[in-house]
Design a protein around this motif. Structure first.
Motif, PDB file in Angstrom:
ATOM      1  N   GLY A  71      16.059  12.115 -25.783  1.00  0.00           N
ATOM      2  CA  GLY A  71      16.113  13.531 -25.699  1.00  0.00           C
ATOM      3  C   GLY A  71      17.097  14.177 -25.143  1.00  0.00           C
ATOM      4  O   GLY A  71      18.150  14.790 -25.124  1.00  0.00           O
ATOM      5  N   GLU A  72      17.346  13.718 -23.827  1.00  0.00           N
ATOM      6  CA  GLU A  72      17.700  13.655 -22.569  1.00  0.00           C
ATOM      7  C   GLU A  72      19.421  13.319 -23.103  1.00  0.00           C
ATOM      8  O   GLU A  72      19.882  14.200 -22.210  1.00  0.00           O
ATOM      9  CB  GLU A  72      17.451  12.608 -20.987  1.00  0.00           C
ATOM     10  CG  GLU A  72      16.313  13.255 -20.205  1.00  0.00           C
ATOM     11  CD  GLU A  72      14.801  12.146 -19.583  1.00  0.00           C
ATOM     12  OE1 GLU A  72      16.444  11.427 -19.477  1.00  0.00           O
ATOM     13  OE2 GLU A  72      14.445  12.408 -18.920  1.00  0.00           O
ATOM     14  N   ALA A  73      19.460  12.141 -23.292  1.00  0.00           N
ATOM     15  CA  ALA A  73      21.072  12.135 -23.566  1.00  0.00           C
ATOM     16  C   ALA A  73      21.471  13.320 -24.461  1.00  0.00           C
ATOM     17  O   ALA A  73      22.844  13.772 -24.504  1.00  0.00           O
ATOM     18  CB  ALA A  73      20.841  10.322 -24.005  1.00  0.00           C
TER      19      ALA A  73
ATOM     20  N   HIS B 170      15.558  21.701 -28.816  1.00  0.00           N
ATOM     21  CA  HIS B 170      15.784  21.273 -27.396  1.00  0.00           C
ATOM     22  C   HIS B 170      15.938  19.915 -28.255  1.00  0.00           C
ATOM     23  O   HIS B 170      15.848  19.162 -30.059  1.00  0.00           O
ATOM     24  CB  HIS B 170      14.325  21.285 -27.339  1.00  0.00           C
ATOM     25  CG  HIS B 170      12.540  20.583 -28.325  1.00  0.00           C
ATOM     26  ND1 HIS B 170      12.836  19.283 -28.911  1.00  0.00           N
ATOM     27  CD2 HIS B 170      12.469  21.005 -29.120  1.00  0.00           C
ATOM     28  CE1 HIS B 170      12.058  19.196 -29.642  1.00  0.00           C
ATOM     29  NE2 HIS B 170      11.678  20.416 -29.540  1.00  0.00           N
ATOM     30  N   GLY B 171      16.105  18.401 -27.753  1.00  0.00           N
ATOM     31  CA  GLY B 171      16.697  17.110 -27.512  1.00  0.00           C
ATOM     32  C   GLY B 171      15.126  16.306 -27.713  1.00  0.00           C
ATOM     33  O   GLY B 171      13.199  16.976 -27.730  1.00  0.00           O
TER      34      GLY B 171
ATOM     35  N   LYS C 157      13.947  21.629 -20.292  1.00  0.00           N
ATOM     36  CA  LYS C 157      14.820  20.173 -19.726  1.00  0.00           C
ATOM     37  C   LYS C 157      16.173  20.685 -20.268  1.00  0.00           C
ATOM     38  O   LYS C 157      17.077  20.047 -19.584  1.00  0.00           O
ATOM     39  CB  LYS C 157      14.271  19.326 -20.088  1.00  0.00           C
ATOM     40  CG  LYS C 157      13.353  18.676 -18.646  1.00  0.00           C
ATOM     41  CD  LYS C 157      13.047  16.948 -18.324  1.00  0.00           C
ATOM     42  CE  LYS C 157      12.032  17.474 -17.529  1.00  0.00           C
ATOM     43  NZ  LYS C 157      11.589  15.873 -17.827  1.00  0.00           N
ATOM     44  N   THR C 158      16.384  20.900 -21.899  1.00  0.00           N
ATOM     45  CA  THR C 158      17.360  20.692 -22.502  1.00  0.00           C
ATOM     46  C   THR C 158      18.206  21.858 -21.783  1.00  0.00           C
ATOM     47  O   THR C 158      19.754  22.500 -21.679  1.00  0.00           O
ATOM     48  CB  THR C 158      17.175  21.230 -23.972  1.00  0.00           C
ATOM     49  OG1 THR C 158      16.327  20.183 -24.151  1.00  0.00           O
ATOM     50  CG2 THR C 158      18.283  21.174 -24.736  1.00  0.00           C
TER      51      THR C 158
ATOM     52  N   ALA D 292      15.512  29.927 -22.262  1.00  0.00           N
ATOM     53  CA  ALA D 292      14.476  28.809 -22.518  1.00  0.00           C
ATOM     54  C   ALA D 292      12.942  29.125 -22.786  1.00  0.00           C
ATOM     55  O   ALA D 292      12.485  29.862 -21.514  1.00  0.00           O
ATOM     56  CB  ALA D 292      14.819  27.397 -21.228  1.00  0.00           C
ATOM     57  N   SER D 293      12.241  28.352 -23.340  1.00  0.00           N
ATOM     58  CA  SER D 293      11.137  28.470 -23.634  1.00  0.00           C
ATOM     59  C   SER D 293      10.725  27.573 -22.438  1.00  0.00           C
ATOM     60  O   SER D 293      11.883  26.816 -22.178  1.00  0.00           O
ATOM     61  CB  SER D 293      11.048  27.428 -25.013  1.00  0.00           C
ATOM     62  OG  SER D 293       9.673  26.814 -24.900  1.00  0.00           O
ATOM     63  N   ASP D 294       9.197  28.276 -21.760  1.00  0.00           N
ATOM     64  CA  ASP D 294       8.843  27.489 -20.587  1.00  0.00           C
ATOM     65  C   ASP D 294       8.199  25.418 -20.958  1.00  0.00           C
ATOM     66  O   ASP D 294       7.730  24.733 -20.124  1.00  0.00           O
ATOM     67  CB  ASP D 294       8.126  28.393 -20.415  1.00  0.00           C
ATOM     68  CG  ASP D 294       6.776  28.370 -20.917  1.00  0.00           C
ATOM     69  OD1 ASP D 294       6.355  28.345 -21.847  1.00  0.00           O
ATOM     70  OD2 ASP D 294       5.674  29.064 -20.146  1.00  0.00           O
TER      71      ASP D 294
END
Length: 238
Positions: A53-55, A30-31, A82-83, A74-76
């Motif tokens: 992280g979002e970017a 993840h970010g 979100k990643t 994805a992991s919950d």
């Protein structure tokens, strides 16, 4: 397990990279989060991505989308979900959530800085730092426990991936590292030789076929800690 996102074409097309034989698995961290920056052990605490992280998720998703994945899991936990969703938006694929891809449950360590962990749990922390796969951080779960559940998730989701397809897992640094080493069949005592993944970097494993002795699949590491280059990493011998 549940799914989010819209269905879309995930088949291999122009511009995608193909494996000569077998399926591929991308293990994607993840970010960045605020706790990453602060040096806190997140574990299964549900910390969101920060702006960086979002970017990072959007940027790495663009690279991974060029590989034309067939399935995204994805992991919950929010930072991994979100990643994964960043890639789902680009590919049109749904994102299946699986709690088995969560980070290590670190019990009493969660939320502490690494300096605080070293001070409060010196012997346990020293064993963990050396790569002990059986130590249970903070009374949570060992690296062996995490590897078992993540690999079970991989095995289940691979069943719905085409013979030459690509499965992308959006997960966490510790979970990624132990899953990769376990899939490669590395001896437990040597797991620490594999470096951890940077935020939003990934590793790719390629299926080599059945291992009759181990009664499972054999995998090779095709890419590790990739994602910092402007194009997907593709290395060919010769």
């Amino acid at each position: 397990m549940s799914s989010v996102g819209s269905h879309g074409a995930g088949s291999h097309g122009a511009g995608g990279h193909h494996a000569a034989n077998g399926r591929r698995v991308i293990v994607w961290r993840h970010g960045q989060t605020p706790w990453n920056v602060a040096g806190r052990f997140q574990g299964q605490t549900d910390i969101d991505l920060d702006e960086v992280g979002e970017a990072q998720a959007e940027s790495s998703a663009r690279l991974l989308a060029a590989l034309n994945p067939d399935r995204i899991v994805a992991s919950d936990l929010t930072r991994a979900r979100k990643t994964g969703e960043a890639l789902g938006r680009l590919t049109g694929l749904p994102v299946t959530l699986d709690e088995r891809l969560r980070e290590t449950n670190a019990g009493r360590w969660q939320g502490l800085t690494f300096a605080e962990i070293n001070e409060q749990f010196p012997e346990e922390s020293a064993a963990w730092t050396t790569g002990d796969v059986e130590v249970v951080p903070g009374g949570g779960e060992s690296r062996l426990d995490v590897a078992a559940r993540v690999c079970a998730s991989v095995q289940e989701h691979l069943a719905s991936v085409p013979d030459d397809g690509l499965l992308v897992l959006a997960t966490h640094g510790g979970a990624a590292r132990v899953a990769i080493t376990s899939m490669l069949g590395l001896p437990h005592g040597s797991w620490s030789v594999l470096s951890g993944l940077a935020n939003c970097n990934w590793s790719m494993l390629e299926e080599m076929g059945p291992d009759k002795a181990a009664r499972g699949l054999r995998w090779r590491l095709a890419e590790h800690n990739a994602g910092s280059l402007p194009e997907p990493v593709v290395v060919e011998e010769g």
